[in-house]
Motif scaffolding. Structure first.
Motif, short mmCIF file in Angstrom:
data_model
loop_
_atom_site.label_atom_id
_atom_site.label_comp_id
_atom_site.label_asym_id
_atom_site.label_seq_id
_atom_site.Cartn_x
_atom_site.Cartn_y
_atom_site.Cartn_z
N GLU A 49 8.73 -0.24 14.36
CA GLU A 49 7.55 0.50 14.80
C GLU A 49 7.04 1.28 13.59
N VAL A 50 5.74 1.22 13.32
CA VAL A 50 5.22 1.68 12.03
C VAL A 50 5.44 3.16 11.79
N LEU A 51 5.28 4.01 12.80
CA LEU A 51 5.47 5.44 12.61
C LEU A 51 6.92 5.75 12.26
N GLU A 52 7.85 5.09 12.94
CA GLU A 52 9.27 5.30 12.64
C GLU A 52 9.60 4.79 11.24
N PHE A 53 9.07 3.63 10.89
CA PHE A 53 9.34 3.07 9.57
C PHE A 53 8.86 3.99 8.46
N LEU A 54 7.63 4.46 8.57
CA LEU A 54 7.07 5.31 7.52
C LEU A 54 7.78 6.66 7.43
N ALA A 55 8.26 7.15 8.57
CA ALA A 55 8.94 8.45 8.57
C ALA A 55 10.36 8.34 8.00
N GLU A 56 11.00 7.19 8.21
CA GLU A 56 12.42 7.07 7.85
C GLU A 56 12.65 6.40 6.50
N ASN A 57 11.74 5.51 6.10
CA ASN A 57 11.91 4.78 4.85
C ASN A 57 11.22 5.55 3.74
N ARG A 58 11.97 5.94 2.71
CA ARG A 58 11.43 6.84 1.69
C ARG A 58 10.82 6.12 0.50
N ALA A 59 10.78 4.81 0.51
CA ALA A 59 10.15 4.09 -0.60
C ALA A 59 8.66 4.41 -0.67
N THR A 60 8.11 4.35 -1.89
CA THR A 60 6.68 4.59 -2.07
C THR A 60 6.03 3.36 -2.71
N TYR A 61 4.70 3.30 -2.59
CA TYR A 61 3.95 2.12 -2.98
C TYR A 61 2.66 2.53 -3.71
N ASP A 62 2.13 1.59 -4.46
CA ASP A 62 0.85 1.81 -5.13
C ASP A 62 -0.33 1.57 -4.19
N ALA A 63 -0.10 0.81 -3.13
CA ALA A 63 -1.15 0.53 -2.14
C ALA A 63 -0.52 0.34 -0.78
N VAL A 64 -1.16 0.88 0.24
CA VAL A 64 -0.81 0.63 1.63
C VAL A 64 -2.09 0.19 2.31
N TYR A 65 -2.00 -0.87 3.10
CA TYR A 65 -3.23 -1.38 3.71
C TYR A 65 -2.96 -1.98 5.08
N SER A 66 -4.05 -2.16 5.81
CA SER A 66 -4.00 -2.73 7.16
C SER A 66 -5.26 -3.56 7.37
N VAL A 67 -5.07 -4.83 7.72
CA VAL A 67 -6.20 -5.71 8.04
C VAL A 67 -6.12 -6.06 9.52
N PHE A 68 -6.93 -5.39 10.32
CA PHE A 68 -6.90 -5.57 11.77
C PHE A 68 -5.47 -5.33 12.28
N ALA A 82 2.31 10.06 2.60
CA ALA A 82 3.63 10.39 2.06
C ALA A 82 4.30 9.20 1.40
N ARG A 83 3.88 7.99 1.74
CA ARG A 83 4.50 6.78 1.20
C ARG A 83 3.73 6.19 0.01
N LEU A 84 2.65 6.84 -0.39
CA LEU A 84 1.85 6.37 -1.52
C LEU A 84 2.21 7.12 -2.79
N ASN A 85 2.22 6.41 -3.90
CA ASN A 85 2.35 7.06 -5.20
C ASN A 85 1.05 7.77 -5.55
N PRO A 86 1.09 8.80 -6.40
CA PRO A 86 -0.14 9.47 -6.82
C PRO A 86 -1.15 8.46 -7.38
N GLY A 87 -2.38 8.58 -6.94
CA GLY A 87 -3.41 7.63 -7.35
C GLY A 87 -3.43 6.35 -6.54
N GLY A 88 -2.49 6.22 -5.59
CA GLY A 88 -2.42 5.02 -4.77
C GLY A 88 -3.56 4.91 -3.78
N VAL A 89 -3.81 3.70 -3.32
CA VAL A 89 -4.94 3.40 -2.44
C VAL A 89 -4.44 3.12 -1.02
#
Length: 220
Positions: free
Chosen positions: A102-121, A138-145
């Motif tokens: 479940e996306v909210l649980e994943f983002l809250a529990e997984n501490r990895a960060t990314y340069d981009a997070v996106y959703s297509v439909f 919280a999961r994006l690196n500074p300057g991330g999209v």
């Protein structure tokens, strides 16, 4: 007013969707489209030049496979175990990682960060933005999209909207999607700590057909 999502019931709905789109995974080729019209609209340049990307509500995984072919570390999260099994088998050899959660649980529990997070439909359409967007930030690196697309709101129909699966017959499988005017989406992004939000509606290639809402914002 907030709505209560029944995650177990929604998982069943997305499993049914995954089963109905199995051929879209097994027989498909990688492709990245923000809109519902093949070859229409912008491409991956919306994400900048990320070394890593996370797709939330990744569905068939074709967009992630496209990114992986470009050398980007690609990960997707999806609620359906059926979909994750299908996409892992099809796109895992390209190096794409798929997580069933479940996306909210994943983002809250997984501490990895990314340069981009996106959703297509995907998850940005089906998750309360007041809860989702701060977790994405919280999961994006500074300057991330952060970027997402889905259909624009029907005039006069805003907020959470109930959606049945299929043709209004059979078992009552349903979920909620979220619909707002572009300026409201921009406010959600600003409140979550993003800067430079841009939310617009792309016209369909055929006049009078349904357009696509496309939003982008930057993590400071």
């Amino acid at each position: 007013m907030p709505v209560q999502h029944d995650i177990a019931a929604e998982r069943d709905l997305w499993d049914a969707y995954a089963s109905s789109t199995r051929n879209d995974v097994t027989d498909a080729e990688p492709v990245f489209n923000w809109t519902q019209y093949q070859g229409h609209g912008p491409g991956t340049e919306i994400l900048g030049n990320p070394a890593s990307a996370l797709e939330i509500g990744c569905g068939t995984g074709r967009a992630l496979a496209h990114l992986a072919q470009r050398g980007i570390r690609a990960k997707g999260v999806d609620l359906s175990p059926v979909m994750v099994a299908n996409t892992t088998k099809r796109w895992g050899p390209l190096g794409v990682e798929f997580v069933c959660a479940e996306v909210l649980e994943f983002l809250a529990e997984n501490r990895a960060t990314y340069d981009a997070v996106y959703s297509v439909f995907g998850a940005a359409w089906f998750t309360d933005p007041s809860r989702l967007f701060p977790l994405v930030a919280a999961r994006l690196n500074p300057g991330g999209v952060f970027a997402f697309s889905h259909p624009p709101a029907i005039p006069g129909a805003h907020g959470p909207q109930g959606m049945y699966k299929g043709g209004f017959a059979g078992p009552a499988m349903f979920t909620y999607r979220y619909s707002y005017k572009p300026q409201v989406w921009a406010r959600f992004l600003t409140r979550a700590g993003f800067r430079d939000p841009e939310v617009r509606t792309l016209d369909a290639p055929t006049p009078g057909h349904i357009g696509t809402l496309l939003a982008t914002a930057i993590k400071p």
